[in-house]
Design a protein around this motif. Structure first.
Motif, PDB file in Angstrom:
ATOM      1  N   ASP A  25      23.393 -58.697  26.111  1.00 41.41           N
ATOM      2  CA  ASP A  25      23.887 -57.328  25.985  1.00 41.41           C
ATOM      3  C   ASP A  25      23.667 -56.868  24.542  1.00 41.41           C
ATOM      4  OD1 ASP A  25      25.350 -54.995  25.658  1.00 41.41           O
ATOM      5  OD2 ASP A  25      27.065 -55.695  26.812  1.00 41.41           O
ATOM      6  N   PRO A  26      22.884 -55.810  24.324  1.00 40.60           N
ATOM      7  CA  PRO A  26      22.609 -55.379  22.947  1.00 40.60           C
ATOM      8  C   PRO A  26      23.857 -54.903  22.204  1.00 40.60           C
ATOM      9  CG  PRO A  26      21.839 -53.742  24.508  1.00 40.60           C
ATOM     10  CD  PRO A  26      22.203 -54.950  25.308  1.00 40.60           C
ATOM     11  N   LEU A  27      24.857 -54.389  22.919  1.00 43.97           N
ATOM     12  CA  LEU A  27      26.085 -53.967  22.240  1.00 43.97           C
ATOM     13  C   LEU A  27      26.828 -55.178  21.678  1.00 43.97           C
ATOM     14  CD1 LEU A  27      26.809 -50.955  22.053  1.00 43.97           C
ATOM     15  CD2 LEU A  27      25.365 -51.433  24.045  1.00 43.97           C
ATOM     16  N   GLN A  28      26.773 -56.292  22.397  1.00 41.29           N
ATOM     17  CA  GLN A  28      27.376 -57.530  21.900  1.00 41.29           C
ATOM     18  C   GLN A  28      26.575 -58.063  20.704  1.00 41.29           C
ATOM     19  OE1 GLN A  28      30.227 -59.061  22.908  1.00 41.29           O
ATOM     20  NE2 GLN A  28      30.610 -57.320  24.259  1.00 41.29           N
ATOM     21  N   GLN A  29      25.251 -57.940  20.785  1.00 40.60           N
ATOM     22  CA  GLN A  29      24.407 -58.370  19.666  1.00 40.60           C
ATOM     23  C   GLN A  29      24.660 -57.493  18.446  1.00 40.60           C
ATOM     24  OE1 GLN A  29      22.465 -61.053  19.466  1.00 40.60           O
ATOM     25  NE2 GLN A  29      21.938 -60.556  17.348  1.00 40.60           N
ATOM     26  N   PHE A  30      24.819 -56.178  18.671  1.00 39.01           N
ATOM     27  CA  PHE A  30      25.140 -55.279  17.562  1.00 39.01           C
ATOM     28  C   PHE A  30      26.467 -55.666  16.922  1.00 39.01           C
ATOM     29  CE2 PHE A  30      27.446 -51.650  15.881  1.00 39.01           C
ATOM     30  CZ  PHE A  30      26.544 -51.167  14.949  1.00 39.01           C
ATOM     31  N   GLN A  31      27.456 -55.943  17.738  1.00 42.04           N
ATOM     32  CA  GLN A  31      28.762 -56.317  17.192  1.00 42.04           C
ATOM     33  C   GLN A  31      28.653 -57.549  16.305  1.00 42.04           C
ATOM     34  OE1 GLN A  31      31.909 -56.650  20.081  1.00 42.04           O
ATOM     35  NE2 GLN A  31      33.286 -57.692  18.686  1.00 42.04           N
ATOM     36  N   LYS A  32      27.852 -58.515  16.721  1.00 44.47           N
ATOM     37  CA  LYS A  32      27.658 -59.732  15.932  1.00 44.47           C
ATOM     38  C   LYS A  32      27.072 -59.393  14.563  1.00 44.47           C
ATOM     39  CE  LYS A  32      25.075 -64.118  16.038  1.00 44.47           C
ATOM     40  NZ  LYS A  32      24.135 -64.955  16.844  1.00 44.47           N
ATOM     41  N   TRP A  33      26.028 -58.586  14.542  1.00 49.10           N
ATOM     42  CA  TRP A  33      25.393 -58.223  13.269  1.00 49.10           C
ATOM     43  C   TRP A  33      26.294 -57.310  12.441  1.00 49.10           C
ATOM     44  CZ3 TRP A  33      19.444 -57.159  12.853  1.00 49.10           C
ATOM     45  CH2 TRP A  33      18.751 -58.354  13.109  1.00 49.10           C
ATOM     46  N   TYR A  34      26.974 -56.389  13.088  1.00 49.89           N
ATOM     47  CA  TYR A  34      27.834 -55.449  12.377  1.00 49.89           C
ATOM     48  C   TYR A  34      28.994 -56.167  11.697  1.00 49.89           C
ATOM     49  CZ  TYR A  34      30.780 -51.291  11.681  1.00 49.89           C
ATOM     50  OH  TYR A  34      31.562 -50.289  11.138  1.00 49.89           O
ATOM     51  N   GLU A  35      29.623 -57.069  12.412  1.00 51.40           N
ATOM     52  CA  GLU A  35      30.732 -57.827  11.831  1.00 51.40           C
ATOM     53  C   GLU A  35      30.253 -58.708  10.686  1.00 51.40           C
ATOM     54  OE1 GLU A  35      32.580 -59.828  15.098  1.00 51.40           O
ATOM     55  OE2 GLU A  35      33.690 -58.041  15.753  1.00 51.40           O
ATOM     56  N   PHE A  36      29.039 -59.227  10.785  1.00 52.77           N
ATOM     57  CA  PHE A  36      28.479 -60.011   9.692  1.00 52.77           C
ATOM     58  C   PHE A  36      28.255 -59.128   8.468  1.00 52.77           C
ATOM     59  CE2 PHE A  36      25.025 -61.909   7.231  1.00 52.77           C
ATOM     60  CZ  PHE A  36      25.474 -63.217   7.096  1.00 52.77           C
ATOM     61  N   ALA A  37      27.734 -57.923   8.679  1.00 51.92           N
ATOM     62  CA  ALA A  37      27.506 -56.998   7.564  1.00 51.92           C
ATOM     63  C   ALA A  37      28.823 -56.669   6.864  1.00 51.92           C
ATOM     64  CB  ALA A  37      26.838 -55.718   8.070  1.00 51.92           C
ATOM     65  N   ILE A  38      29.879 -56.490   7.640  1.00 46.78           N
ATOM     66  CA  ILE A  38      31.196 -56.225   7.066  1.00 46.78           C
ATOM     67  C   ILE A  38      31.680 -57.433   6.269  1.00 46.78           C
ATOM     68  CG2 ILE A  38      33.635 -55.813   7.605  1.00 46.78           C
ATOM     69  CD1 ILE A  38      32.696 -54.203  10.042  1.00 46.78           C
ATOM     70  N   ALA A  39      31.504 -58.618   6.834  1.00 43.67           N
ATOM     71  CA  ALA A  39      31.983 -59.847   6.193  1.00 43.67           C
ATOM     72  C   ALA A  39      31.285 -60.118   4.863  1.00 43.67           C
ATOM     73  CB  ALA A  39      31.796 -61.036   7.132  1.00 43.67           C
ATOM     74  N   THR A  40      30.061 -59.625   4.716  1.00 46.01           N
ATOM     75  CA  THR A  40      29.329 -59.845   3.461  1.00 46.01           C
ATOM     76  C   THR A  40      29.628 -58.771   2.421  1.00 46.01           C
ATOM     77  OG1 THR A  40      27.399 -58.670   4.349  1.00 46.01           O
ATOM     78  CG2 THR A  40      27.432 -61.057   4.603  1.00 46.01           C
ATOM     79  N   ASP A  41      30.612 -57.916   2.706  1.00 46.32           N
ATOM     80  CA  ASP A  41      31.006 -56.836   1.789  1.00 46.32           C
ATOM     81  C   ASP A  41      29.866 -55.868   1.505  1.00 46.32           C
ATOM     82  OD1 ASP A  41      33.641 -57.729   1.544  1.00 46.32           O
ATOM     83  OD2 ASP A  41      33.123 -59.111  -0.071  1.00 46.32           O
ATOM     84  N   LEU A  42      29.016 -55.669   2.486  1.00 41.00           N
ATOM     85  CA  LEU A  42      27.936 -54.695   2.356  1.00 41.00           C
ATOM     86  C   LEU A  42      28.547 -53.301   2.214  1.00 41.00           C
ATOM     87  CD1 LEU A  42      24.754 -54.735   2.600  1.00 41.00           C
ATOM     88  CD2 LEU A  42      25.100 -53.973   4.953  1.00 41.00           C
ATOM     89  N   PRO A  43      28.147 -52.518   1.212  1.00 38.89           N
ATOM     90  CA  PRO A  43      28.713 -51.168   1.055  1.00 38.89           C
ATOM     91  C   PRO A  43      28.412 -50.289   2.270  1.00 38.89           C
ATOM     92  CG  PRO A  43      27.527 -51.847  -0.931  1.00 38.89           C
ATOM     93  CD  PRO A  43      27.192 -52.844   0.140  1.00 38.89           C
ATOM     94  N   GLU A  44      29.424 -49.635   2.788  1.00 40.88           N
ATOM     95  CA  GLU A  44      29.280 -48.697   3.902  1.00 40.88           C
ATOM     96  C   GLU A  44      28.418 -49.264   5.045  1.00 40.88           C
ATOM     97  OE1 GLU A  44      30.955 -45.886   3.924  1.00 40.88           O
ATOM     98  OE2 GLU A  44      30.779 -44.801   2.042  1.00 40.88           O
ATOM     99  N   PRO A  45      28.802 -50.393   5.623  1.00 41.80           N
ATOM    100  CA  PRO A  45      27.997 -50.953   6.710  1.00 41.80           C
ATOM    101  C   PRO A  45      27.926 -50.054   7.935  1.00 41.80           C
ATOM    102  CG  PRO A  45      30.119 -52.057   6.600  1.00 41.80           C
ATOM    103  CD  PRO A  45      30.020 -51.187   5.377  1.00 41.80           C
ATOM    104  N   ASN A  46      28.866 -49.100   8.041  1.00 40.89           N
ATOM    105  CA  ASN A  46      28.866 -48.183   9.187  1.00 40.89           C
ATOM    106  C   ASN A  46      28.050 -46.918   8.932  1.00 40.89           C
ATOM    107  OD1 ASN A  46      30.791 -47.288   7.274  1.00 40.89           O
ATOM    108  ND2 ASN A  46      31.947 -46.181   8.830  1.00 40.89           N
ATOM    109  N   ALA A  47      27.376 -46.836   7.776  1.00 36.88           N
ATOM    110  CA  ALA A  47      26.524 -45.680   7.491  1.00 36.88           C
ATOM    111  C   ALA A  47      25.227 -45.790   8.288  1.00 36.88           C
ATOM    112  CB  ALA A  47      26.210 -45.611   5.994  1.00 36.88           C
ATOM    113  N   MET A  48      24.891 -44.707   8.973  1.00 32.96           N
ATOM    114  CA  MET A  48      23.677 -44.730   9.794  1.00 32.96           C
ATOM    115  C   MET A  48      22.936 -43.409   9.638  1.00 32.96           C
ATOM    116  SD  MET A  48      25.393 -44.444  13.590  1.00 32.96           S
ATOM    117  CE  MET A  48      26.313 -42.979  14.097  1.00 32.96           C
ATOM    118  N   SER A  49      21.624 -43.482   9.661  1.00 36.96           N
ATOM    119  CA  SER A  49      20.796 -42.287   9.641  1.00 36.96           C
ATOM    120  C   SER A  49      20.716 -41.753  11.066  1.00 36.96           C
ATOM    121  CB  SER A  49      19.389 -42.609   9.130  1.00 36.96           C
ATOM    122  OG  SER A  49      19.444 -43.135   7.814  1.00 36.96           O
ATOM    123  N   LEU A  50      20.943 -40.453  11.218  1.00 32.59           N
ATOM    124  CA  LEU A  50      20.911 -39.810  12.533  1.00 32.59           C
ATOM    125  C   LEU A  50      19.808 -38.762  12.535  1.00 32.59           C
ATOM    126  CD1 LEU A  50      22.199 -39.077  15.345  1.00 32.59           C
ATOM    127  CD2 LEU A  50      23.573 -37.398  14.071  1.00 32.59           C
TER     128      LEU A  50
END
Length: 215
Positions: A25-50
């Motif tokens: 499930d790509p949404l589950q895969q996204f969650q895995k990567w997103y949570e990792f980005a948050i855990a690494t203190d990446l600035p604004e991990p929820n910023a996305m180009s639309l």
């Protein structure tokens, strides 16, 4: 978490991405990567180009913030009279990009944007800082204004209007959910031999197909 971002990037590029480690499930895969980005203190991990497209076929792109996501898709909020919203109403097909450059990772998403319910928008609106609530009422987003002073005066007017009371949800403000039809996970590798995997929604089978793409 004390993490050296350069070391993390180098490690991820060395490990790469394989089909075996991908969630079905790509949404589950996204969650895995997103949570990792948050855990690494990446600035604004929820910023996305639309990216949206107007009636003349001219694309436009801006950065928005992902505020919610679940099995149904990805949610952001905006003024419904803004340029992005007007373009979505004309053509709901959009594209998004999470550019996690510090991790040598990208997630590309294509899909259809649709308004979420008023109840969902209100639930989120009530969690916003009061200043952001006032800003939603005060800014005629994407319209020409003569000066910042006029904008600040409008904020003061709205603040006076509502006083210390609860600020209601504007009827011209709310969320869009992007229901994905295609999601690509991109992991940078040395010599530009990147790992790319594309999930494509099969509407008939109500499932996702996964294919590796050449870099």
């Amino acid at each position: 978490m004390n993490i050296n971002p350069v070391s993390v990037r180098d490690e991820l590029m060395a490990q790469g991405l394989t089909r075996a480690e991908l969630h079905s499930d790509p949404l589950q895969q996204f969650q895995k990567w997103y949570e990792f980005a948050i855990a690494t203190d990446l600035p604004e991990p929820n910023a996305m180009s639309l990216c949206t497209v107007n009636e003349c076929g001219q694309p436009s792109v801006r950065t928005v913030l992902l505020k919610l996501y679940d099995a149904r898709g990805f949610v952001f909020f905006t003024n419904y009279e803004s340029r992005k919203a007007q373009e979505i109403e004309h053509n709901p097909q959009v594209a998004m990009l999470f550019p996690w450059v510090a991790l040598a990772r990208q997630v590309q998403i294509s899909g259809r944007a649709e308004r979420i319910s008023t109840a969902e928008s209100l639930k989120y609106f009530m969690t916003r800082p009061r200043g952001s609530q006032l800003g939603a009422w005060s800014s005629p987003q994407s319209q020409v204004i003569r000066s910042r002073a006029l904008l600040e005066a409008k904020v003061a007017e709205i603040a006076h209007k509502f006083g210390a009371g609860e600020i209601p949800l504007p009827d011209f403000w709310g969320g869009y959910r992007v229901v994905p039809t295609r999601i690509e996970f991109w992991q940078g590798r040395d010599s530009r031999l990147h790992d790319r995997f594309c999930y494509q929604r099969n509407t008939e089978a109500q499932a996702w197909t996964i294919e590796r793409l050449a870099p």
